[in-house]
Design a protein around this motif. Structure first.
Motif, PDB file in Angstrom:
ATOM      1  N   GLY A   1       4.400   3.228   1.237  1.00 45.32           N
ATOM      2  CA  GLY A   1       3.001   2.484   1.589  1.00 45.32           C
ATOM      3  C   GLY A   1       2.505   2.517   1.506  1.00 45.32           C
ATOM      4  N   GLU A   2       1.320   1.286   2.534  1.00 47.09           N
ATOM      5  CA  GLU A   2       0.236   0.808   2.560  1.00 47.09           C
ATOM      6  C   GLU A   2       0.523  -0.872   2.236  1.00 47.09           C
ATOM      7  OE1 GLU A   2      -3.720   1.937   0.288  1.00 47.09           O
ATOM      8  OE2 GLU A   2      -2.695   3.631   0.430  1.00 47.09           O
ATOM      9  N   ASN A   3       1.352  -0.857   2.935  1.00 45.89           N
ATOM     10  CA  ASN A   3       2.172  -2.378   2.493  1.00 45.89           C
ATOM     11  C   ASN A   3       2.464  -3.160   4.013  1.00 45.89           C
ATOM     12  OD1 ASN A   3       3.505  -3.357  -0.069  1.00 45.89           O
ATOM     13  ND2 ASN A   3       4.203  -0.893   0.543  1.00 45.89           N
ATOM     14  N   GLU A   4       2.395  -2.592   4.800  1.00 41.70           N
ATOM     15  CA  GLU A   4       1.545  -4.125   6.259  1.00 41.70           C
ATOM     16  C   GLU A   4       3.561  -4.225   7.026  1.00 41.70           C
ATOM     17  OE1 GLU A   4      -0.615  -5.009   7.862  1.00 41.70           O
ATOM     18  OE2 GLU A   4      -2.040  -4.063   6.481  1.00 41.70           O
ATOM     19  N   VAL A   5       4.354  -2.593   6.818  1.00 37.07           N
ATOM     20  CA  VAL A   5       5.642  -2.808   7.426  1.00 37.07           C
ATOM     21  C   VAL A   5       5.298  -2.311   8.652  1.00 37.07           C
ATOM     22  CG1 VAL A   5       7.353  -1.369   6.899  1.00 37.07           C
ATOM     23  CG2 VAL A   5       6.472  -1.978   4.838  1.00 37.07           C
ATOM     24  N   GLY A   6       5.715  -2.900  10.095  1.00 33.32           N
ATOM     25  CA  GLY A   6       6.126  -2.566  11.285  1.00 33.32           C
ATOM     26  C   GLY A   6       7.345  -2.064  11.583  1.00 33.32           C
ATOM     27  N   ASP A   7       7.236  -1.954  13.124  1.00 37.54           N
ATOM     28  CA  ASP A   7       8.169  -1.275  13.376  1.00 37.54           C
ATOM     29  C   ASP A   7       9.962  -2.287  12.907  1.00 37.54           C
ATOM     30  OD1 ASP A   7       7.279   0.091  14.945  1.00 37.54           O
ATOM     31  OD2 ASP A   7       7.455  -0.807  17.093  1.00 37.54           O
ATOM     32  N   ALA A   8       9.648  -3.593  13.039  1.00 33.46           N
ATOM     33  CA  ALA A   8      10.890  -4.576  12.769  1.00 33.46           C
ATOM     34  C   ALA A   8      11.643  -3.923  10.810  1.00 33.46           C
ATOM     35  CB  ALA A   8      10.611  -5.989  13.048  1.00 33.46           C
ATOM     36  N   GLY A   9      10.779  -4.308  10.245  1.00 39.44           N
ATOM     37  CA  GLY A   9      11.130  -3.464   8.591  1.00 39.44           C
ATOM     38  C   GLY A   9      11.311  -1.645   8.729  1.00 39.44           C
TER      39      GLY A   9
ATOM     40  N   LEU B   1      10.401  10.205   1.402  1.00 42.97           N
ATOM     41  CA  LEU B   1       9.975   8.924   2.031  1.00 42.97           C
ATOM     42  C   LEU B   1       8.592   8.609   2.263  1.00 42.97           C
ATOM     43  CD1 LEU B   1      11.148   5.856   2.896  1.00 42.97           C
ATOM     44  CD2 LEU B   1      11.916   6.988   4.975  1.00 42.97           C
ATOM     45  N   GLY B   2       8.288   7.628   1.842  1.00 41.66           N
ATOM     46  CA  GLY B   2       6.019   7.450   1.483  1.00 41.66           C
ATOM     47  C   GLY B   2       6.446   6.030   3.194  1.00 41.66           C
ATOM     48  N   LEU B   3       6.106   6.072   3.633  1.00 46.38           N
ATOM     49  CA  LEU B   3       5.584   5.196   4.505  1.00 46.38           C
ATOM     50  C   LEU B   3       4.542   4.732   5.395  1.00 46.38           C
ATOM     51  CD1 LEU B   3       8.848   4.946   6.348  1.00 46.38           C
ATOM     52  CD2 LEU B   3       8.174   3.113   4.773  1.00 46.38           C
ATOM     53  N   GLN B   4       3.246   5.863   4.730  1.00 48.05           N
ATOM     54  CA  GLN B   4       2.249   5.906   5.270  1.00 48.05           C
ATOM     55  C   GLN B   4       1.297   4.589   4.917  1.00 48.05           C
ATOM     56  OE1 GLN B   4       3.168   7.057   2.396  1.00 48.05           O
ATOM     57  NE2 GLN B   4       1.985   7.452   1.086  1.00 48.05           N
ATOM     58  N   ALA B   5       0.307   5.121   6.117  1.00 45.52           N
ATOM     59  CA  ALA B   5      -0.427   3.957   5.577  1.00 45.52           C
ATOM     60  C   ALA B   5       0.190   2.175   6.140  1.00 45.52           C
ATOM     61  CB  ALA B   5      -1.358   3.765   5.097  1.00 45.52           C
ATOM     62  N   ASN B   6       0.886   2.154   6.315  1.00 45.05           N
ATOM     63  CA  ASN B   6       1.700   0.429   7.637  1.00 45.05           C
ATOM     64  C   ASN B   6       0.989   0.878   8.925  1.00 45.05           C
ATOM     65  OD1 ASN B   6       3.530  -0.640   4.863  1.00 45.05           O
ATOM     66  ND2 ASN B   6       3.505   1.849   4.576  1.00 45.05           N
TER      67      ASN B   6
END
Length: 285
Positions: A176-184, A203-208
């Motif tokens: 989370g909170e890693n500036e990961v977008g659609d591509a990543g 799996l935590g992908l929040q706040a990207n």
């Protein structure tokens, strides 16, 4: 494994450990909050060698310190060490590579906490050495990387490492909170779809920066069997369409299984609170 004269462990100073132990150890002292309570001394070198958990979060560690920690791991070969906490320091790519190169010396390590550091996209490729086949990381179950600077390039490099067999026992992954977008996120989803991290539960992908494309890729991975025995998928705080087709597809991919998705507030409930089937429960959010 790299020796002390070559590879990522080589750049530490001639006397690499004394400064580290001095920074992390402390003498016995009375508590600031309870003046009558005496706190025991803490010997960081002894703790690394003999304790199950090594804490060095928020300790102002720099790259040189973490390289020294890699050397210390190699020297101590701590058979009982199960977790290392290095959050809130200043870890970057070179120091991460040195640390990961030393993991074969800690075969029981299950938790690596690296949140709130400065790990960027280039740093993430270092995880490719964590295959567990002489490369360390084979027992790692919990990896926390939230609030770094991973980005799409880093997520793609990390996904390639996972697809190559890295971290085979991983159960909890927080990005989370890693500036990961659609591509990543799509690269990560495709790695999971192809069988990476078969034991992944959370799996935590929040706040990207996940949009509809990321949710569609995650839905495809789940339909293909990724996170089959999973618990939680966190995607809240991302700019996907709130009531769009991609969100619906992700909800639909959860039907019939135990995995719950956190799109926002309230968060998913644990099994003890689950009173409706998982597919209806997820769809309600």
């Amino acid at each position: 494994m790299p020796t002390n004269s070559e590879g990522p462990l080589a750049s530490a100073s001639a006397d690499p450990l004394s400064d580290l132990w001095r920074k992390l150890s402390r003498p016995a002292a009375y508590s600031r909050h309870l003046p009558t309570l005496e706190l025991g001394a803490y010997d960081a070198e002894d703790a690394l060698a003999h304790d199950a958990c090594f804490h060095a979060s928020d300790s102002a560690l720099d790259d040189e310190d973490v390289r020294s920690l890699g050397l210390a791991l190699t020297k101590a070969a701590p058979a009982s060490l199960k977790s290392i906490h290095l959050g809130g320091n200043a870890l970057r790519g070179g120091s991460l590579a040195a640390l990961l190169a030393a993991l074969p010396a800690a075969p029981a390590l299950e938790t690596l906490w690296l949140a709130d550091n400065e790990l960027d996209g280039a740093a993430m490729a270092a995880f490719a050495m964590c295959t567990g086949n002489g490369g360390g990381g084979g027992a790692l179950k919990h990896l926390s990387l939230q609030r770094n600077r991973v980005g799409d390039d880093g997520a793609a490099s990390f996904a390639a490492a996972l697809a190559g067999g890295a971290l085979p026992a991983l159960e909890l992954l927080y990005l989370g909170e890693n500036e990961v977008g659609d591509a990543g996120a799509t690269a990560l989803a495709e790695a999971l779809r192809e069988g990476a991290c078969p034991k992944l539960r959370r799996l935590g992908l929040q706040a990207n920066r996940l949009g509809d494309g990321a949710l569609e890729a995650l839905a495809a991975a789940l339909r293909a069997g990724a996170m089959k025995g999973g618990e939680f998928l966190y995607v809240g705080g991302n700019p996907f369409t709130p009531a769009g087709e991609a969100r619906d597809a992700l909800c639909e991919s959860l039907r019939g299984g135990p995995l719950q998705c956190h799109f926002g507030w309230p968060p998913p409930k644990t099994k003890s609170f689950l009173i409706t089937p998982p597919d209806r429960y997820a769809r309600a959010w």
